[in-house]
Design a protein around this motif. Structure first.
Motif, PDB file in Angstrom:
ATOM      1  N   ALA A 188      -6.855   2.761 -47.711  1.00  0.00           N
ATOM      2  CA  ALA A 188      -7.472   3.286 -46.494  1.00  0.00           C
ATOM      3  C   ALA A 188      -7.212   2.351 -45.322  1.00  0.00           C
ATOM      4  O   ALA A 188      -6.828   2.782 -44.227  1.00  0.00           O
ATOM      5  N   ALA A 189      -7.401   1.041 -45.559  1.00  0.00           N
ATOM      6  CA  ALA A 189      -7.177   0.062 -44.497  1.00  0.00           C
ATOM      7  C   ALA A 189      -5.737   0.146 -44.009  1.00  0.00           C
ATOM      8  O   ALA A 189      -5.466   0.158 -42.801  1.00  0.00           O
ATOM      9  N   ALA A 190      -4.787   0.245 -44.968  1.00  0.00           N
ATOM     10  CA  ALA A 190      -3.371   0.289 -44.606  1.00  0.00           C
ATOM     11  C   ALA A 190      -3.056   1.561 -43.833  1.00  0.00           C
ATOM     12  O   ALA A 190      -2.344   1.532 -42.828  1.00  0.00           O
ATOM     13  N   SER A 191      -3.624   2.679 -44.280  1.00  0.00           N
ATOM     14  CA  SER A 191      -3.297   3.939 -43.610  1.00  0.00           C
ATOM     15  C   SER A 191      -3.915   4.001 -42.226  1.00  0.00           C
ATOM     16  O   SER A 191      -3.466   4.740 -41.366  1.00  0.00           O
ATOM     17  N   LEU A 192      -4.958   3.193 -42.012  1.00  0.00           N
ATOM     18  CA  LEU A 192      -5.562   3.149 -40.673  1.00  0.00           C
ATOM     19  C   LEU A 192      -4.838   2.146 -39.788  1.00  0.00           C
ATOM     20  O   LEU A 192      -5.280   1.863 -38.680  1.00  0.00           O
ATOM     21  N   ALA A 194      -3.960  -1.210 -40.539  1.00  0.00           N
ATOM     22  CA  ALA A 194      -4.174  -2.647 -40.674  1.00  0.00           C
ATOM     23  C   ALA A 194      -2.961  -3.286 -41.339  1.00  0.00           C
ATOM     24  O   ALA A 194      -2.328  -2.690 -42.206  1.00  0.00           O
ATOM     25  N   THR A 195      -2.629  -4.507 -40.911  1.00  0.00           N
ATOM     26  CA  THR A 195      -1.566  -5.233 -41.605  1.00  0.00           C
ATOM     27  C   THR A 195      -2.142  -5.741 -42.911  1.00  0.00           C
ATOM     28  O   THR A 195      -3.359  -5.713 -43.137  1.00  0.00           O
ATOM     29  N   ARG A 196      -1.253  -6.234 -43.779  1.00  0.00           N
ATOM     30  CA  ARG A 196      -1.694  -6.734 -45.079  1.00  0.00           C
ATOM     31  C   ARG A 196      -2.672  -7.892 -44.906  1.00  0.00           C
ATOM     32  O   ARG A 196      -3.663  -8.002 -45.610  1.00  0.00           O
ATOM     33  N   TRP A 197      -2.371  -8.777 -43.966  1.00  0.00           N
ATOM     34  CA  TRP A 197      -3.211  -9.939 -43.723  1.00  0.00           C
ATOM     35  C   TRP A 197      -4.576  -9.513 -43.216  1.00  0.00           C
ATOM     36  O   TRP A 197      -5.614 -10.028 -43.637  1.00  0.00           O
ATOM     37  N   GLN A 198      -4.571  -8.545 -42.280  1.00  0.00           N
ATOM     38  CA  GLN A 198      -5.854  -8.033 -41.760  1.00  0.00           C
ATOM     39  C   GLN A 198      -6.665  -7.417 -42.894  1.00  0.00           C
ATOM     40  O   GLN A 198      -7.871  -7.610 -42.988  1.00  0.00           O
ATOM     41  N   THR A 199      -5.998  -6.675 -43.761  1.00  0.00           N
ATOM     42  CA  THR A 199      -6.691  -6.055 -44.892  1.00  0.00           C
ATOM     43  C   THR A 199      -7.328  -7.134 -45.772  1.00  0.00           C
ATOM     44  O   THR A 199      -8.469  -7.005 -46.200  1.00  0.00           O
ATOM     45  N   PHE A 200      -6.563  -8.206 -45.994  1.00  0.00           N
ATOM     46  CA  PHE A 200      -7.089  -9.277 -46.836  1.00  0.00           C
ATOM     47  C   PHE A 200      -8.323  -9.915 -46.209  1.00  0.00           C
ATOM     48  O   PHE A 200      -9.365 -10.047 -46.838  1.00  0.00           O
ATOM     49  N   ILE A 201      -8.193 -10.281 -44.922  1.00  0.00           N
ATOM     50  CA  ILE A 201      -9.279 -10.997 -44.255  1.00  0.00           C
ATOM     51  C   ILE A 201     -10.510 -10.117 -44.058  1.00  0.00           C
ATOM     52  O   ILE A 201     -11.645 -10.525 -44.301  1.00  0.00           O
ATOM     53  N   LYS A 202     -10.290  -8.857 -43.643  1.00  0.00           N
ATOM     54  CA  LYS A 202     -11.436  -8.030 -43.252  1.00  0.00           C
ATOM     55  C   LYS A 202     -11.965  -7.155 -44.373  1.00  0.00           C
ATOM     56  O   LYS A 202     -13.114  -6.720 -44.322  1.00  0.00           O
ATOM     57  N   VAL A 203     -11.135  -6.841 -45.354  1.00  0.00           N
ATOM     58  CA  VAL A 203     -11.573  -5.911 -46.388  1.00  0.00           C
ATOM     59  C   VAL A 203     -11.759  -6.616 -47.740  1.00  0.00           C
ATOM     60  O   VAL A 203     -12.798  -6.498 -48.374  1.00  0.00           O
ATOM     61  N   LEU A 204     -10.724  -7.360 -48.148  1.00  0.00           N
ATOM     62  CA  LEU A 204     -10.771  -7.936 -49.487  1.00  0.00           C
ATOM     63  C   LEU A 204     -11.647  -9.177 -49.551  1.00  0.00           C
ATOM     64  O   LEU A 204     -12.496  -9.321 -50.425  1.00  0.00           O
ATOM     65  N   LEU A 205     -11.439 -10.094 -48.594  1.00  0.00           N
ATOM     66  CA  LEU A 205     -12.152 -11.374 -48.655  1.00  0.00           C
ATOM     67  C   LEU A 205     -13.672 -11.201 -48.679  1.00  0.00           C
ATOM     68  O   LEU A 205     -14.352 -11.856 -49.477  1.00  0.00           O
ATOM     69  N   PRO A 206     -14.248 -10.324 -47.815  1.00  0.00           N
ATOM     70  CA  PRO A 206     -15.704 -10.156 -47.880  1.00  0.00           C
ATOM     71  C   PRO A 206     -16.182  -9.690 -49.257  1.00  0.00           C
ATOM     72  O   PRO A 206     -17.272 -10.058 -49.684  1.00  0.00           O
ATOM     73  N   ALA A 207     -15.350  -8.910 -49.954  1.00  0.00           N
ATOM     74  CA  ALA A 207     -15.752  -8.446 -51.280  1.00  0.00           C
ATOM     75  C   ALA A 207     -15.656  -9.561 -52.314  1.00  0.00           C
ATOM     76  O   ALA A 207     -16.433  -9.614 -53.267  1.00  0.00           O
ATOM     77  N   ILE A 208     -14.693 -10.463 -52.105  1.00  0.00           N
ATOM     78  CA  ILE A 208     -14.493 -11.552 -53.065  1.00  0.00           C
ATOM     79  C   ILE A 208     -15.456 -12.703 -52.811  1.00  0.00           C
ATOM     80  O   ILE A 208     -15.805 -13.452 -53.712  1.00  0.00           O
ATOM     81  N   LEU A 209     -15.892 -12.835 -51.557  1.00  0.00           N
ATOM     82  CA  LEU A 209     -16.612 -14.033 -51.122  1.00  0.00           C
ATOM     83  C   LEU A 209     -17.808 -14.425 -51.992  1.00  0.00           C
ATOM     84  O   LEU A 209     -17.910 -15.601 -52.362  1.00  0.00           O
ATOM     85  N   PRO A 210     -18.698 -13.488 -52.363  1.00  0.00           N
ATOM     86  CA  PRO A 210     -19.835 -13.929 -53.193  1.00  0.00           C
ATOM     87  C   PRO A 210     -19.389 -14.586 -54.498  1.00  0.00           C
ATOM     88  O   PRO A 210     -19.917 -15.628 -54.885  1.00  0.00           O
ATOM     89  N   ALA A 211     -18.372 -14.011 -55.156  1.00  0.00           N
ATOM     90  CA  ALA A 211     -17.880 -14.601 -56.411  1.00  0.00           C
ATOM     91  C   ALA A 211     -17.239 -15.946 -56.133  1.00  0.00           C
ATOM     92  O   ALA A 211     -17.406 -16.901 -56.907  1.00  0.00           O
ATOM     93  N   LEU A 212     -16.527 -16.037 -55.020  1.00  0.00           N
ATOM     94  CA  LEU A 212     -15.870 -17.293 -54.672  1.00  0.00           C
ATOM     95  C   LEU A 212     -16.917 -18.386 -54.448  1.00  0.00           C
ATOM     96  O   LEU A 212     -16.754 -19.523 -54.902  1.00  0.00           O
ATOM     97  N   ILE A 213     -18.001 -18.019 -53.785  1.00  0.00           N
ATOM     98  CA  ILE A 213     -19.065 -19.003 -53.549  1.00  0.00           C
ATOM     99  C   ILE A 213     -19.706 -19.421 -54.870  1.00  0.00           C
ATOM    100  O   ILE A 213     -19.987 -20.603 -55.089  1.00  0.00           O
ATOM    101  N   THR A 214     -19.920 -18.457 -55.776  1.00  0.00           N
ATOM    102  CA  THR A 214     -20.448 -18.813 -57.097  1.00  0.00           C
ATOM    103  C   THR A 214     -19.534 -19.813 -57.784  1.00  0.00           C
ATOM    104  O   THR A 214     -19.984 -20.825 -58.335  1.00  0.00           O
ATOM    105  N   GLY A 215     -18.236 -19.531 -57.746  1.00  0.00           N
ATOM    106  CA  GLY A 215     -17.274 -20.428 -58.377  1.00  0.00           C
ATOM    107  C   GLY A 215     -17.311 -21.811 -57.756  1.00  0.00           C
ATOM    108  O   GLY A 215     -17.308 -22.823 -58.465  1.00  0.00           O
ATOM    109  N   VAL A 216     -17.366 -21.858 -56.428  1.00  0.00           N
ATOM    110  CA  VAL A 216     -17.428 -23.143 -55.730  1.00  0.00           C
ATOM    111  C   VAL A 216     -18.694 -23.896 -56.138  1.00  0.00           C
ATOM    112  O   VAL A 216     -18.654 -25.102 -56.402  1.00  0.00           O
TER     113      VAL A 216
END
Lengths: 291, 285
Positions: A188-192, A194-216
């Motif tokens: 969806a992000a791509a079809s709207l 967004a570049t791959r980097w934008q998709t990563f920063i704005k779509v993927l990273l927020p979803a990963i962030l809680p797990a990343l913080i747990t790991g940290v």
């Protein structure tokens, strides 16, 4: 409580407060009693006893021991290096997890299995191996020496040991979340547009962030208390590369039980507060993401 | 390329260059931080030839360290296995108040520094500990003796089996066991014939991890052992002593044995994960 035994003679649900929800399975008393007794005997009583011994020392002496310059510096080294290592791992651990989950390439399974090496390798073995590599006459240490700086016997060496120790925590907490990410969101992000980097920063990273913080947080907590893999490479120079666990051992070896107890209790207290803070940070990112 | 049921090709993705760069970066990082130390252990162990390597391993002190390590693991692992099964039975099959508190307390040893895990027992049973004088009068020695080493090891490996089994048994629910009970099986029969077959691979997985840590623990054991050669020295402690005496070949020879144990553990773990993924909960923590 929703668990109602199905098909059995249904006992009338007790009204009001009950410790155990109705069940037809046997053995709760034995299993729970044993669990609690064993937990108290092995973990809770010894830890509680240490806190009591620290309290016996008295408030003034407690602070005098904790705020001594050498102790403060050890705290600074331990927590600083653990944080630096956890953040380095956050970046590289995310890359490793990403590569393992998203790409297929020869040797992927071998690499996947190897990620757990720091869990399986005894810390003293890791410690002497890292020292052999990073000491001034070691494989990488010699290169660094030629370039004019030292790795082993400085805080950089401590950070390297803690990166080794903490890596699997990040990879293993981020991996399942990456696996469960919905491909449609990215599409969806791509079809709207967004570049791959934008998709990563704005779509993927927020979803990963809680797990990343747990790991940290897990890597950080492990790093603060780590002893075996650090003491060889650290060189243990007071006020330069001395970590808190080493200071506790040193006090014990001098039969300074009060000193060891106070420093240990203070370390547990600070770790506990930091984990509490990370917990709040995590709830905050999760609730932001949920909106 | 093997077909992977989990592989899923999103319509969008990184370009081939980014892909290669990321894979390269990951491999480089892992090579520097994981493969290099492992290679260092074996190359240093064999630096003076195979004879010196064998001499380091067959030294009487090394042999007694190996024996003590095996003994300690043989006591600590079964204890924590029994605890893990009891705890997961209580937690996964019943609903009671304060369950999440109990779960948090079981995890506690993971967040305690190994040094503190040893210290708590020194404060209880050491010569200046709370029970020290009493133990001395009765001729019992725990600290700087084998019982202390066992206790510290039990502490640090406390959560391993329970942590594997609890999520697994929670996932499996209680229907099977309830059916067995309704059909007239006793509690023990239900556990042995219904629950145990369902959790055996998860159990093995937990024991594997527990054992690796029990044999490899250094910090906690170091505090309580007193480093008495031939008596209270485990293999990881023996590595330290040899290293501090600048006997590097012998230190790395013993270390290579521990590294081998780690590799065997990883291989067994990987096999369990690939073959019984659905029967091992929380395999990927």
């Amino acid at each position: 409580m929703t668990a109602v035994a199905s098909g059995a003679t249904v006992r009338p649900a007790k009204r009001g407060w009950s410790f155990l929800a109705p069940t037809i399975l046997p053995g709760f008393g034995t299993a729970f009693g044993f669990t609690l007794a064993y937990l108290c005997l092995i973990v809770l009583i010894p830890l509680g006893h240490m806190a009591l011994r620290a309290a016996d020392v008295g408030w003034d002496r407690f602070w005098a021991i904790t705020l001594a310059p050498r102790v403060l510096h050890a705290f600074y080294v331990s927590f600083g290096c653990a944080l630096a290592a956890a953040l380095i791992n956050a970046v590289f651990g995310l890359v490793v997890a990403w590569v393992l989950v998203r790409y297929r390439f020869p040797g992927r399974r071998l690499i996947d299995a190897m990620v757990d090496l720091p869990f399986a390798l005894p810390t003293s073995v890791a410690g002497i191996a890292l020292t052999a590599i990073y000491a001034p006459n070691g494989w990488i240490g010699a290169l660094a020496k030629a370039a004019g700086f030292k790795i082993a016997f400085t805080p950089i060496g401590i950070v390297i040991a803690l990166v080794f120790v903490g890596l699997p925590f990040i990879v293993r907490t981020v991996e399942p979340v990456l696996q469960d990410l919905d491909a449609e969101v990215e599409e969806a992000a791509a079809s709207l547009g967004a570049t791959r980097w934008q998709t990563f920063i704005k779509v993927l990273l927020p979803a990963i962030l809680p797990a990343l913080i747990t790991g940290v947080a897990l890597a950080f907590a492990r790093g603060v208390g780590e002893y075996g893999s650090v003491i060889f490479i650290a060189g243990n120079i007071p006020a330069v590369s001395e970590i808190v666990p080493l200071l506790i051992v040193a006090r014990l070896e001098q039969y300074d039980y009060a000193g060891a107890t106070v420093i240990a209790t203070a370390m547990m207290g600070v770790s506990f507060l930091m984990l509490l803070g990370i917990n709040f940070l995590q709830r905050w990112t999760r609730s932001r993401h949920a909106r | 390329m093997p077909a992977d049921p989990h592989s899923r090709r999103p319509a969008v993705g990184e370009g081939p260059v980014t892909r290669l760069a990321l894979i390269g970066l990951a491999i480089l990082f892992l090579a520097a931080f994981l493969a290099l130390p492992l290679a260092a252990v074996f190359s240093q162990a064999l630096a003076k030839g195979f004879g010196a390597f064998l001499k380091g391993l067959t030294d009487p002190d090394a042999l007694s360290a190996i024996q003590l390590t095996l003994t300690v693991a043989a006591i600590a692992v079964p204890l924590n296995l029994v605890f893990g099964v009891a705890a997961s039975w209580a937690i996964a099959k019943f609903n009671f108040r304060g369950k999440s508190l109990l779960l948090a307390l079981i995890d506690l040893p993971f967040s305690v520094s190994p040094v503190i895990s040893g210290l708590v027992y020194v404060l209880l049973f050491g010569l200046h500990g709370s029970f020290g004088p009493w133990l001395r009068d009765h001729g019992v020695q725990i600290i700087f003796a084998v019982p202390g080493v066992v206790m510290a090891t039990v502490f640090v490996t406390f959560p391993f089996v329970a942590r594997e089994l609890i999520p697994l048994m929670q996932e499996q629910g209680v229907e099977d066991e309830e059916a067995a009970i309704v059909l007239g099986a006793s509690g023990w029969q239900t556990f042995r014939l219904v629950t145990l077959p369902n959790i055996r691979w998860g159990l093995l997985y937990g024991v594997l991890l527990c054992n690796a840590r029990a044999m490899g623990e250094f910090g906690a054991v170091s505090v309580v052992s007193g480093h008495i050669r031939g008596k209270t020295n485990t293999m990881p402690l023996h590595v330290e002593i040899l290293y501090n005496e600048y006997n590097f070949v012998a230190a790395f020879a013993v270390a290579s044995l521990l590294a081998l144990l780690a590799l065997v553990t990883l291989a067994a773990k990987a096999i369990l994960e690939w073959r019984f993924a659905d029967q091992i909960a929380a395999a990927k923590r």
